[in-house]
Design a protein around this motif. Structure first.
Motif, mmCIF file in Angstrom:
data_model
loop_
_atom_site.group_PDB
_atom_site.id
_atom_site.type_symbol
_atom_site.label_atom_id
_atom_site.label_comp_id
_atom_site.label_asym_id
_atom_site.label_seq_id
_atom_site.Cartn_x
_atom_site.Cartn_y
_atom_site.Cartn_z
ATOM 1 N N GLY A 8 0.773 -1.219 0.000
ATOM 2 C CA GLY A 8 0.000 0.000 0.000
ATOM 3 C C GLY A 8 0.810 1.278 0.000
ATOM 4 N N PRO A 9 0.116 2.417 0.086
ATOM 5 C CA PRO A 9 0.774 3.728 -0.003
ATOM 6 C C PRO A 9 1.621 4.025 1.222
ATOM 7 C CG PRO A 9 -1.546 3.996 0.508
ATOM 8 C CD PRO A 9 -1.339 2.538 0.214
ATOM 9 N N LEU A 10 2.434 5.081 1.097
ATOM 10 C CA LEU A 10 3.337 5.508 2.157
ATOM 11 C C LEU A 10 2.846 6.833 2.728
ATOM 12 C CD1 LEU A 10 6.668 4.907 0.214
ATOM 13 C CD2 LEU A 10 5.348 3.260 1.534
ATOM 14 N N GLY A 11 3.053 7.021 4.019
ATOM 15 C CA GLY A 11 2.598 8.244 4.653
ATOM 16 C C GLY A 11 3.694 8.961 5.408
ATOM 17 N N ARG A 12 3.294 9.682 6.438
ATOM 18 C CA ARG A 12 4.219 10.559 7.137
ATOM 19 C C ARG A 12 5.240 9.816 7.980
ATOM 20 N NH1 ARG A 12 3.009 10.863 12.422
ATOM 21 N NH2 ARG A 12 0.952 10.131 13.095
ATOM 22 N N ARG A 13 5.067 8.522 8.213
ATOM 23 C CA ARG A 13 6.024 7.768 9.030
ATOM 24 C C ARG A 13 7.067 7.046 8.181
ATOM 25 N NH1 ARG A 13 3.446 4.494 13.856
ATOM 26 N NH2 ARG A 13 5.629 4.619 14.499
ATOM 27 N N ALA A 14 7.049 7.258 6.892
ATOM 28 C CA ALA A 14 8.101 6.727 6.025
ATOM 29 C C ALA A 14 9.313 7.650 6.059
ATOM 30 C CB ALA A 14 7.598 6.574 4.597
ATOM 31 N N ALA A 15 10.481 7.090 5.841
ATOM 32 C CA ALA A 15 11.721 7.860 5.737
ATOM 33 C C ALA A 15 12.614 7.220 4.698
ATOM 34 C CB ALA A 15 12.430 7.942 7.087
ATOM 35 N N HIS A 16 13.507 8.021 4.177
ATOM 36 C CA HIS A 16 14.461 7.581 3.155
ATOM 37 C C HIS A 16 15.830 7.421 3.803
ATOM 38 C CE1 HIS A 16 17.116 9.012 -0.440
ATOM 39 N NE2 HIS A 16 17.108 7.697 -0.375
ATOM 40 N N LEU A 17 16.377 6.219 3.741
ATOM 41 C CA LEU A 17 17.713 5.934 4.262
ATOM 42 C C LEU A 17 18.642 5.704 3.078
ATOM 43 C CD1 LEU A 17 19.688 5.341 6.557
ATOM 44 C CD2 LEU A 17 18.759 3.012 6.688
ATOM 45 N N CYS A 18 19.520 6.661 2.858
ATOM 46 C CA CYS A 18 20.443 6.638 1.722
ATOM 47 C C CYS A 18 21.808 6.181 2.219
ATOM 48 C CB CYS A 18 20.523 8.028 1.099
ATOM 49 S SG CYS A 18 21.658 8.126 -0.292
ATOM 50 N N ILE A 19 22.318 5.117 1.639
ATOM 51 C CA ILE A 19 23.479 4.424 2.185
ATOM 52 C C ILE A 19 24.746 4.759 1.390
ATOM 53 C CG2 ILE A 19 24.443 2.131 2.693
ATOM 54 C CD1 ILE A 19 21.475 1.212 2.950
ATOM 55 N N ASP A 20 25.676 5.411 2.052
ATOM 56 C CA ASP A 20 27.073 5.525 1.616
ATOM 57 C C ASP A 20 27.276 6.139 0.233
ATOM 58 O OD1 ASP A 20 27.208 4.146 3.970
ATOM 59 O OD2 ASP A 20 28.182 2.365 3.155
ATOM 60 N N MET A 21 26.491 7.141 -0.091
ATOM 61 C CA MET A 21 26.716 7.846 -1.356
ATOM 62 C C MET A 21 27.778 8.922 -1.110
ATOM 63 S SD MET A 21 25.019 6.598 -3.934
ATOM 64 C CE MET A 21 24.702 7.892 -5.125
ATOM 65 N N GLN A 22 29.023 8.462 -1.020
ATOM 66 C CA GLN A 22 30.154 9.299 -0.642
ATOM 67 C C GLN A 22 31.160 9.414 -1.783
ATOM 68 O OE1 GLN A 22 30.136 6.525 2.967
ATOM 69 N NE2 GLN A 22 31.618 8.095 3.584
ATOM 70 N N ARG A 23 32.015 10.404 -1.673
ATOM 71 C CA ARG A 23 33.068 10.552 -2.674
ATOM 72 C C ARG A 23 33.983 9.332 -2.698
ATOM 73 N NH1 ARG A 23 36.092 16.083 -2.006
ATOM 74 N NH2 ARG A 23 37.123 15.227 -3.862
ATOM 75 N N LEU A 24 34.099 8.653 -1.586
ATOM 76 C CA LEU A 24 34.889 7.428 -1.488
ATOM 77 C C LEU A 24 34.487 6.413 -2.549
ATOM 78 C CD1 LEU A 24 36.832 5.578 0.218
ATOM 79 C CD2 LEU A 24 34.827 5.014 1.608
ATOM 80 N N PHE A 25 33.172 6.330 -2.839
ATOM 81 C CA PHE A 25 32.645 5.319 -3.754
ATOM 82 C C PHE A 25 32.291 5.889 -5.121
ATOM 83 C CE2 PHE A 25 31.449 3.986 0.591
ATOM 84 C CZ PHE A 25 32.178 2.807 0.656
ATOM 85 N N ALA A 26 32.466 7.177 -5.314
ATOM 86 C CA ALA A 26 32.141 7.808 -6.588
ATOM 87 C C ALA A 26 33.263 7.591 -7.600
ATOM 88 C CB ALA A 26 31.906 9.304 -6.380
ATOM 89 N N PRO A 27 32.967 7.660 -8.888
ATOM 90 C CA PRO A 27 34.027 7.597 -9.886
ATOM 91 C C PRO A 27 35.106 8.636 -9.585
ATOM 92 C CG PRO A 27 31.901 7.423 -10.943
ATOM 93 C CD PRO A 27 31.629 7.736 -9.500
ATOM 94 N N GLY A 28 36.358 8.212 -9.647
ATOM 95 C CA GLY A 28 37.472 9.070 -9.290
ATOM 96 C C GLY A 28 37.898 8.917 -7.853
ATOM 97 N N GLY A 29 37.053 8.271 -7.032
ATOM 98 C CA GLY A 29 37.415 7.981 -5.659
ATOM 99 C C GLY A 29 38.245 6.719 -5.577
ATOM 100 N N PRO A 30 38.771 6.402 -4.397
ATOM 101 C CA PRO A 30 39.660 5.247 -4.267
ATOM 102 C C PRO A 30 38.951 3.897 -4.284
ATOM 103 C CG PRO A 30 39.386 6.320 -2.151
ATOM 104 C CD PRO A 30 38.696 7.185 -3.160
ATOM 105 N N TRP A 31 37.636 3.896 -4.142
ATOM 106 C CA TRP A 31 36.880 2.636 -4.103
ATOM 107 C C TRP A 31 35.619 2.803 -4.948
ATOM 108 C CZ3 TRP A 31 36.147 0.053 1.359
ATOM 109 C CH2 TRP A 31 36.146 -1.334 1.217
ATOM 110 N N PRO A 32 35.767 3.054 -6.255
ATOM 111 C CA PRO A 32 34.652 3.543 -7.059
ATOM 112 C C PRO A 32 33.589 2.488 -7.357
ATOM 113 C CG PRO A 32 36.558 3.139 -8.452
ATOM 114 C CD PRO A 32 37.011 2.941 -7.032
#
Length: 206
Positions: A8-32
């Motif tokens: 079913g639908p989502l309401g006000r008690r939902a949250a977004h957990l974004c995991i490890d979107m860091q420069r460490l893992f981005a292209p050009g980082g040491p662990w891309p």
């Protein structure tokens, strides 16, 4: 394709957990993670829907391998260039597109795979009165997967935005999504970001 939002639908008690979107893992980082840029628009769309109900986790390596217990020491002997004594500290920052949202988004730190392994993640979610987690980020078959199992064990409704997660291993990414689809269909929902956004009204009752 994912099975969609079967609960079913989502309401006000939902949250977004974004995991490890860091420069460490981005292209050009040491662990891309090479295709992190491909998922960034979907991650941004989730953040923009409810910045104050977004939590970013950041993976924080130790200063030296000896600062970690047991098998983690072997891990960081192999990846010593990722320890604090070598790694430039700015590599631990969120990618710039996401860093701009914190605050009002919250950031929590962890030294292991699951976002829940850090001391602040669960207390932050509890203060936000979260009962539903929308997961995005990297990597599908490591930190995202570890977080999924902890979220399920803690009783959260758990949703993976399948076009907002990525891995450096296409095989691992595909295998994890197939596993969750086959084995945890009652506890883990797989849906595209557009489908999640269409169902998520952060100001509405759940």
């Amino acid at each position: 394709m994912g099975q969609g939002l079967t609960n079913g639908p989502l309401g006000r008690r939902a949250a977004h957990l974004c995991i490890d979107m860091q420069r460490l893992f981005a292209p050009g980082g040491p662990w891309p993670t090479p295709w992190a840029p491909r998922i960034l628009p979907a991650v941004l769309a989730l953040v923009e829907r409810a910045p104050a109900r977004t939590v970013f986790s950041r993976f924080m390596p130790p200063e030296t391998p000896q600062d970690m217990p047991g098998a983690w020491q072997r891990f960081y002997e192999r990846w010593r260039h990722l320890t604090g004594e070598v790694l430039p500290p700015e590599m631990l920052d969120l990618v710039p597109e996401l860093k701009a949202f914190a605050p009002p988004a919250r950031a929590v730190e962890k030294s292991r795979y699951s976002a829940f392994s850090g001391p602040r993640c669960f207390p932050v979610l509890r203060r936000l009165e979260v009962d539903t987690l929308i997961l995005s980020g990297a990597e599908t078959d490591v930190c995202v997967l570890a977080t999924v199992f902890d979220a399920v064990d803690l009783g959260f409704r758990t949703i993976i935005a399948r076009d907002a997660v990525c891995s450096s291993s296409d095989t691992g990414h595909d295998a994890v999504l197939a596993l969750l689809r086959a084995r945890l269909p009652q506890q883990v929902e797989l849906a595209d970001t557009d489908e999640i956004l269409a169902a998520w009204s952060p100001l509405a009752e759940p």
